[in-house]
Design an enzyme around this catalytic site. Structure first.
Site, PDB file in Angstrom:
ATOM      1  N   CYS A  29       0.814  -1.222   0.000  1.00 52.81           N
ATOM      2  CA  CYS A  29       0.000   0.000   0.000  1.00 52.81           C
ATOM      3  C   CYS A  29       0.849   1.275   0.000  1.00 52.81           C
ATOM      4  O   CYS A  29       0.643   2.179  -0.830  1.00 52.81           O
ATOM      5  CB  CYS A  29      -0.969  -0.002   1.176  1.00 52.81           C
ATOM      6  N   HIS A  59      -2.553   1.137   6.788  1.00 54.74           N
ATOM      7  CA  HIS A  59      -2.962   1.077   5.388  1.00 54.74           C
ATOM      8  C   HIS A  59      -3.172   2.489   4.848  1.00 54.74           C
ATOM      9  O   HIS A  59      -3.526   3.406   5.586  1.00 54.74           O
ATOM     10  CB  HIS A  59      -4.243   0.263   5.225  1.00 54.74           C
ATOM     11  N   HIS A  97      -5.807   1.737  -4.419  1.00 52.49           N
ATOM     12  CA  HIS A  97      -4.907   1.229  -3.379  1.00 52.49           C
ATOM     13  C   HIS A  97      -4.495  -0.200  -3.680  1.00 52.49           C
ATOM     14  O   HIS A  97      -5.077  -0.879  -4.525  1.00 52.49           O
ATOM     15  CB  HIS A  97      -5.558   1.331  -1.990  1.00 52.49           C
TER      16      HIS A  97
END
Length: 402
Positions: free
Chosen positions: A314, A362, A374
């Site tokens: 990420c 994240h 993402h």
């Protein structure tokens, strides 16, 4: 990594208290699963569907946390290795010049022997364990010629500098060893968590996996609805900002912060523009480049610790996207959250970074209309989906990095 965490800014977090996680695409929330008959332990002693979901949920969260620690350790190791290489090269060069200075002193000693001079001062100096001790015992400098003194001074200086660099190199090597140990530990942790999660999922029956997938589909439908709701809210704010600008007249246009042409990039009229927020035209131009890069990565696999070009995790994706726009972001989510201006979700603009969970494990790249690009989790691919993909309460903050 706690020292890297950023305190939550009021107004930047969506209301709600929950600690959701990045699980596999087939996993759903405990709330949905608890309504099924599978919530209770099975008669054969196997864990219930709810228990498996919660365990896998926790494992993936722990794996993401370990991944960011791995990323940080890898970055430290890379920097430390470069420092060690530089210091070792420096030591080698200084050792060479020290040897040359030693040879020069040796030539004086040889000359003393050839001429039959008295005490071979230079030779005795070279054989001494410590030059300073020799000076203290023999007052060598009082018996040396000008050229000899100059050569000795040069040698002593070079010897001191070389010893200092050797000490620095030794300390840097020790630090490098520690960083490599941290790197191996984080890597082993990630691999263990993911392996355990895969093992748990492999024990589910086809019917159980089907039930989980159906519940996940409902969850994503709700996420899409919330994204549309956010898009409508931002569109209304944009319209209100444009009306306020028209009513205030040309003299106040410098204070307007509405972005032209995109309903999803509007700030709220109820919140004064931040003086630290970059001008819309400058930011929008950079964000466009970052988003173009991110879109080109859609479909590439998530691989923990990866920074491209074939795969990403990420924070590796967001770092690479903004690098394409000429903006350097730190490697980890813990540091990226501090690399810009925090804004409310209602004022998120394309290009902003959306962070998730209280432990900041994240991050995604906002594209507008409640959507983001993402790299979700192991076993998935870079994709575009709702910022509410794991529920409202999973959203920690939004940061504008440029």
């Amino acid at each position: 990594m706690a020292s890297h965490r950023k305190s939550r800014t009021p107004g930047t977090r969506v209301a709600g208290i929950r600690t959701p996680a990045l699980a596999t695409a087939a996993l759903t929330s405990v709330a949905l699963l608890s309504q099924t008959a599978d919530a209770a332990p099975s008669d054969d002693g196997r864990p219930s569907l709810e228990e498996v979901e919660k365990k896998v949920d926790d494992l993936y969260r722990q794996a993401e946390s370990a991944t960011e620690k791995y990323n940080a350790a890898k970055e430290r190791t890379t920097k430390q290795r470069k420092r060690v290489d530089t210091l070792l090269d420096d030591v080698a060069e200084r050792t060479q010049t020290l040897n040359e200075a030693r040879e020069k002193l040796g030539s004086f000693a040889a000359a003393q022997y050839r001429t039959g001079a008295g005490v071979p001062d230079t030779a005795t100096f070279l054989l001494a364990d410590s030059p300073q001790d020799f000076f203290d015992r023999n007052r060598l400098m009082d018996r040396m010629t000008g050229r000899q003194k100059e050569a000795v001074d040069d040698y002593v200086t070079k010897q001191s500098e070389t010893m200092e660099k050797r000490r620095e190199a030794t300390e840097s090597l020790e630090t490098l060893t520690e960083s490599q140990s941290d790197l191996r530990t984080a890597k082993a942790t990630v691999q263990k968590k993911l392996s355990t999660a895969r093992e748990l999922m492999s024990k589910l029956t086809a019917e159980e996996k089907s039930r989980l997938a159906a519940a996940e589909e409902k969850k994503q439908e709700e996420a899409a609805r919330k994204a549309a709701e956010l898009a409508r809210q931002q569109a209304e704010q944009q319209k209100a900002a444009e009306q306020a600008q028209q009513e205030s007249g040309p003299s106040d246009t410098s204070g307007a912060s509405g972005s032209s042409g995109s309903a999803s990039t509007a700030p709220s009229t109820s919140t004064p523009p931040s003086t630290s927020t970059p001008t819309d035209s400058s930011y929008a131009a950079k964000a466009e480049k970052a988003l173009a890069f991110a879109r080109a990565q859609i479909g590439k696999p998530y691989v923990w610790g990866a920074t491209g070009p074939g795969s990403y995790d990420c924070s590796g994706l967001t770092q690479a996207a903004w690098k394409a726009a000429g903006v350097t972001l730190p490697r980890t989510t813990y540091d990226q959250v501090d690399a810009g201006t925090t804004v409310p979700l209602s004022q998120a603009q394309p290009g902003d970074l959306v962070f998730f969970y209280d432990d900041l494990t994240h991050v995604g790249l906002y594209v507008g209309n409640g959507m983001m690009i993402h790299a979700p989790k192991p076993g998935t691919y870079v994709r575009e989906e709702s910022v509410f993909y794991d529920g409202e309460s999973s959203i920690h903050s939004v940061v504008r990095p440029a």
